[in-house]
Design a protein around this motif. Structure first.
Motif: not given
Length: 361
Positions: A187-197, A215-228
């Motif tokens: 989930e985090a990786g997917a959000a990071a890929v979307a952000t990098r795009h 939902y745990a995925v909510s926090g994971e996606r937000l974390a991926g966004f912030k990382t990117a």
């Protein structure tokens, strides 16, 4: 009714084929047919094909009650789904594509191995949750349970299933509890890929609509966004992250707040398709063109996303594949450890369509 009619009717009421008929037609023993029907051990592909050909020719249908009495298996899997969000969408006539995708993956897999799949709706906040889980397991005696979010991360449900010694497979379970089979995407990786795009297109002012905190995925996606964003030193402005739910109505509220900012983002990532569609509606209400004035990326990639104007760039979640994997693991029961096994991580895709473009001006 004449005699001929009665005879014709009697002729159509053929006696149902039995396992003995199948054995005679295939030229094998009753035990061999039973092993094939019940997916037992020591079955060669030649034997399986031979018995299956006889089953198909005779129209033999195994008796479920007899199968359950004849061994330890029930040939039944049960999926627990979140009660209120599911019913809310059904009542509104919107259905639930997530549930449909889950069934698309799990049901054919069950059918292939002679299993049945039932869906039970659970309210994770009910005071009678434990009693409800106990009743389902005791009455149905399933061979396994498929847990969908947020039940897949609910320790109380996992505890009850463990007490009954029922194997379970968890879709998108989140971190911190390794019990049962775990099937997920990054989930985090997917959000990071979307952000990098979006970053690669030249955006630096990027907003994010989160899903439900339950939902745990909510926090994971937000974390991926912030990382990117941190990778390129892009700041996240105040108000650019809007906490919400996965629903269309929540998306409207988040979109109103985001688009009212003095310095609004030039691009937005939504944590669900319904949120993304809500953002698309609100952008048009304000006279903003997507993607000229606002790029937009969604999560899940359900069918309406491809038919929107413009079609939305989206992270495609492998929901059907995850459900198929969960059903297969529970049917085959290889290497199951109630204390936990290595997670099965399935790939996601970024589907680029017409809603993402370089920032204008």
């Amino acid at each position: 009714m004449g005699k001929g009619d009665r005879n014709g009717t009697n002729e159509t009421r053929r006696k149902a084929a039995t396992i003995r008929d199948v054995a005679e037609a295939a030229g094998v023993s009753l035990q061999s047919v039973s092993r094939v029907v019940n997916n037992g051990p020591n079955v060669t592909e030649t034997l399986r094909e031979r018995v299956q050909a006889a089953i198909d020719a005779l129209g033999y249908v195994p008796n479920m009650a007899a199968r359950r009495m004849g061994g330890s298996k029930s040939f039944l899997l049960v999926a627990f789904n979140d009660r209120e969000p599911t019913l809310e969408k059904w009542r509104a006539g919107r259905g639930s594509d997530w549930v449909a995708q889950m069934l698309l993956g799990a049901m054919p897999r069950c059918e292939r191995d002679g299993y049945h799949l039932l869906i039970e709706l659970l309210d994770g906040h009910s005071a009678r949750l434990a009693a409800r889980v106990d009743a389902i397991v005791s009455s149905l005696r399933p061979d396994g349970i498929i847990l969908t979010p947020p039940h897949s991360q609910d320790a109380a449900i996992l505890d009850r299933l463990a007490a009954h010694d029922v194997p379970f497979a968890r879709l998108s379970p989140g971190e911190g509890d390794d019990r049962g089979y775990r099937i997920q995407m990054d989930e985090a990786g997917a959000a990071a890929v979307a952000t990098r795009h979006l970053l690669a297109l030249g955006h630096r002012r990027i907003g994010f609509l989160t899903g439900s905190a339950a939902y745990a995925v909510s926090g994971e996606r937000l974390a991926g966004f912030k990382t990117a964003m941190a990778e390129v030193g892009a700041p996240i402005g105040e108000g650019w992250v809007q906490q919400g739910e996965f629903s269309f109505e929540s998306g409207l509220a988040s979109a109103d707040a985001l688009l009212a900012l003095a310095e609004r983002p030039t691009a937005v990532i939504a944590s669900s398709d319904e949120q993304a569609l809500a953002m698309l509606h609100r952008a048009r209400d304000r006279g903003l063109d997507v993607p000229r004035d606002l790029s937009l990326i969604s999560f899940d990639d359900t069918p309406p996303i491809g038919f929107s104007l413009p079609p939305l760039t989206a992270i495609r979640q492998p929901t059907a594949a995850m459900a198929e994997c969960a059903a297969g693991l529970l049917i085959e029961r290889q290497g199951y450890d109630p204390s936990g096994t290595a997670p099965h991580v399935l790939p996601f895709e970024l589907i680029i369509r017409g809603s993402s473009a370089p920032p204008h001006g």
